[in-house]
Motif scaffolding. Structure first.
Motif, PDB file in Angstrom:
ATOM      1  N   LEU A   8       0.829  -1.206   0.000  1.00 31.91           N
ATOM      2  CA  LEU A   8       0.000   0.000   0.000  1.00 31.91           C
ATOM      3  C   LEU A   8       0.866   1.258   0.000  1.00 31.91           C
ATOM      4  N   ARG A   9       2.004   1.188   0.706  1.00 23.77           N
ATOM      5  CA  ARG A   9       2.854   2.389   0.789  1.00 23.77           C
ATOM      6  C   ARG A   9       3.485   2.743  -0.552  1.00 23.77           C
ATOM      7  N   ASP A  10       3.582   1.764  -1.467  1.00 22.17           N
ATOM      8  CA  ASP A  10       4.103   2.066  -2.803  1.00 22.17           C
ATOM      9  C   ASP A  10       3.043   2.708  -3.691  1.00 22.17           C
ATOM     10  N   VAL A  11       1.778   2.434  -3.398  1.00 24.96           N
ATOM     11  CA  VAL A  11       0.695   2.929  -4.247  1.00 24.96           C
ATOM     12  C   VAL A  11       0.146   4.256  -3.715  1.00 24.96           C
ATOM     13  N   PHE A  12      -0.054   4.314  -2.409  1.00 27.86           N
ATOM     14  CA  PHE A  12      -0.577   5.530  -1.772  1.00 27.86           C
ATOM     15  C   PHE A  12       0.323   5.926  -0.601  1.00 27.86           C
ATOM     16  N   PRO A  13       1.547   6.409  -0.907  1.00 27.53           N
ATOM     17  CA  PRO A  13       2.486   6.706   0.182  1.00 27.53           C
ATOM     18  C   PRO A  13       1.966   7.779   1.142  1.00 27.53           C
ATOM     19  N   GLY A  14       1.280   8.770   0.613  1.00 25.31           N
ATOM     20  CA  GLY A  14       0.766   9.840   1.475  1.00 25.31           C
ATOM     21  C   GLY A  14      -0.254   9.309   2.466  1.00 25.31           C
ATOM     22  N   LEU A  15      -1.115   8.422   1.987  1.00 21.67           N
ATOM     23  CA  LEU A  15      -2.131   7.832   2.860  1.00 21.67           C
ATOM     24  C   LEU A  15      -1.478   7.022   3.974  1.00 21.67           C
ATOM     25  N   VAL A  16      -0.471   6.232   3.627  1.00 22.89           N
ATOM     26  CA  VAL A  16       0.181   5.386   4.630  1.00 22.89           C
ATOM     27  C   VAL A  16       0.895   6.247   5.671  1.00 22.89           C
ATOM     28  N   ASP A  17       1.562   7.333   5.235  1.00 19.39           N
ATOM     29  CA  ASP A  17       2.199   8.239   6.199  1.00 19.39           C
ATOM     30  C   ASP A  17       1.168   8.831   7.156  1.00 19.39           C
ATOM     31  N   GLU A  18       0.038   9.230   6.591  1.00 19.69           N
ATOM     32  CA  GLU A  18      -1.010   9.845   7.410  1.00 19.69           C
ATOM     33  C   GLU A  18      -1.579   8.826   8.394  1.00 19.69           C
ATOM     34  N   LEU A  19      -1.866   7.623   7.904  1.00 17.80           N
ATOM     35  CA  LEU A  19      -2.406   6.577   8.787  1.00 17.80           C
ATOM     36  C   LEU A  19      -1.435   6.269   9.923  1.00 17.80           C
ATOM     37  N   SER A  20      -0.159   6.160   9.572  1.00 16.54           N
ATOM     38  CA  SER A  20       0.839   5.818  10.570  1.00 16.54           C
ATOM     39  C   SER A  20       0.910   6.900  11.656  1.00 16.54           C
ATOM     40  N   ALA A  21       0.898   8.166  11.237  1.00 24.02           N
ATOM     41  CA  ALA A  21       0.959   9.270  12.209  1.00 24.02           C
ATOM     42  C   ALA A  21      -0.298   9.292  13.082  1.00 24.02           C
ATOM     43  N   LEU A  22      -1.465   9.075  12.464  1.00 26.02           N
ATOM     44  CA  LEU A  22      -2.719   9.089  13.230  1.00 26.02           C
ATOM     45  C   LEU A  22      -2.767   7.923  14.216  1.00 26.02           C
ATOM     46  N   LEU A  23      -2.276   6.773  13.785  1.00 29.43           N
ATOM     47  CA  LEU A  23      -2.271   5.606  14.677  1.00 29.43           C
ATOM     48  C   LEU A  23      -1.348   5.849  15.872  1.00 29.43           C
ATOM     49  N   SER A  25      -0.676   8.708  17.175  1.00 31.28           N
ATOM     50  CA  SER A  25      -1.297   9.673  18.082  1.00 31.28           C
ATOM     51  C   SER A  25      -2.438   9.038  18.865  1.00 31.28           C
ATOM     52  N   GLU A  26      -2.978   7.917  18.389  1.00 32.47           N
ATOM     53  CA  GLU A  26      -3.999   7.177  19.145  1.00 32.47           C
ATOM     54  C   GLU A  26      -3.371   6.166  20.094  1.00 32.47           C
ATOM     55  N   GLY A  27      -2.052   6.100  20.117  1.00 30.49           N
ATOM     56  CA  GLY A  27      -1.391   5.115  20.980  1.00 30.49           C
ATOM     57  C   GLY A  27      -1.360   3.713  20.387  1.00 30.49           C
ATOM     58  N   GLU A  28      -1.685   3.606  19.092  1.00 31.46           N
ATOM     59  CA  GLU A  28      -1.690   2.299  18.421  1.00 31.46           C
ATOM     60  C   GLU A  28      -0.330   2.081  17.763  1.00 31.46           C
ATOM     61  N   ASP A  29       0.702   1.961  18.583  1.00 29.23           N
ATOM     62  CA  ASP A  29       2.054   1.900  18.029  1.00 29.23           C
ATOM     63  C   ASP A  29       2.270   0.677  17.147  1.00 29.23           C
ATOM     64  N   GLY A  30       1.704  -0.461  17.533  1.00 28.16           N
ATOM     65  CA  GLY A  30       1.865  -1.685  16.737  1.00 28.16           C
ATOM     66  C   GLY A  30       1.261  -1.525  15.347  1.00 28.16           C
ATOM     67  N   LEU A  31       0.060  -0.970  15.302  1.00 30.39           N
ATOM     68  CA  LEU A  31      -0.602  -0.771  14.005  1.00 30.39           C
ATOM     69  C   LEU A  31       0.109   0.304  13.188  1.00 30.39           C
ATOM     70  N   ALA A  32       0.669   1.310  13.867  1.00 30.40           N
ATOM     71  CA  ALA A  32       1.398   2.370  13.161  1.00 30.40           C
ATOM     72  C   ALA A  32       2.585   1.785  12.393  1.00 30.40           C
ATOM     73  N   VAL A  33       3.164   0.716  12.925  1.00 30.34           N
ATOM     74  CA  VAL A  33       4.262   0.040  12.233  1.00 30.34           C
ATOM     75  C   VAL A  33       3.709  -0.893  11.158  1.00 30.34           C
ATOM     76  N   SER A  34       2.693  -1.691  11.513  1.00 31.29           N
ATOM     77  CA  SER A  34       2.240  -2.706  10.555  1.00 31.29           C
ATOM     78  C   SER A  34       1.526  -2.099   9.359  1.00 31.29           C
ATOM     79  N   VAL A  35       0.991  -0.883   9.480  1.00 29.38           N
ATOM     80  CA  VAL A  35       0.319  -0.278   8.323  1.00 29.38           C
ATOM     81  C   VAL A  35       1.318  -0.043   7.189  1.00 29.38           C
ATOM     82  N   ARG A  36       2.609   0.058   7.531  1.00 28.11           N
ATOM     83  CA  ARG A  36       3.629   0.264   6.494  1.00 28.11           C
ATOM     84  C   ARG A  36       3.880  -0.997   5.667  1.00 28.11           C
ATOM     85  N   ASP A  37       3.398  -2.132   6.137  1.00 27.93           N
ATOM     86  CA  ASP A  37       3.626  -3.388   5.417  1.00 27.93           C
ATOM     87  C   ASP A  37       2.357  -4.009   4.839  1.00 27.93           C
ATOM     88  N   VAL A  38       1.230  -3.310   4.930  1.00 23.77           N
ATOM     89  CA  VAL A  38       0.022  -3.921   4.372  1.00 23.77           C
ATOM     90  C   VAL A  38       0.042  -3.820   2.851  1.00 23.77           C
TER      91      VAL A  38
END
Ligand SMILES: [Zn+2]
Length: 108
Positions: A8-23, A25-38
């Motif tokens: 996903l980060r190769d197709v929509f890099p801006g979206l993945v950066d935004e999701l990671s930052a939002l996650l 800020s919600e304290g979802e550190d595990g998901l903030a990392v794994s969203v980079r590999d979906v």
């Protein structure tokens, strides 16, 4: 993992950066990392103008996710972003009422 699907980060890099930052800020550190590999498994396909949701895992349409499922709503500056997570695996990203996302072409 299904190697035929692009990251996903190769197709929509801006979206993945935004999701990671939002996650984060919600304290979802595990998901903030794994969203980079979906992977981008498919698009929602409902055809609604406001919907650019993304499937990030193989899952039969219309089937319930089962007991490990939770929703993770985020607070983007525009529109709505909600993750569907099953046992810490991101299955689906709801992208609603958002400006059109530009898709980068991915070399296969
Ligand atoms: Zn849709």
């Amino acid at each position: 993992m299904e190697p035929e699907h692009p990251l996903l980060r190769d197709v929509f890099p801006g979206l993945v950066d935004e999701l990671s930052a939002l996650l984060e800020s919600e304290g979802e550190d595990g998901l903030a990392v794994s969203v980079r590999d979906v992977r981008l498994v498919g698009e929602c396909g409902c055809g609604d103008d406001f919907c650019q949701s993304i499937r990030t895992a193989e899952h039969p349409r219309g089937q319930p996710y089962g007991p490990g499922h939770r929703c993770v709503p985020l607070l983007p500056s525009k529109g709505m972003l909600v993750l569907d997570v099953v046992d810490d695996r991101i299955m689906y990203i709801e992208v609603l009422d958002r400006p059109p996302m530009r898709r980068l072409n991915v070399e296969r």
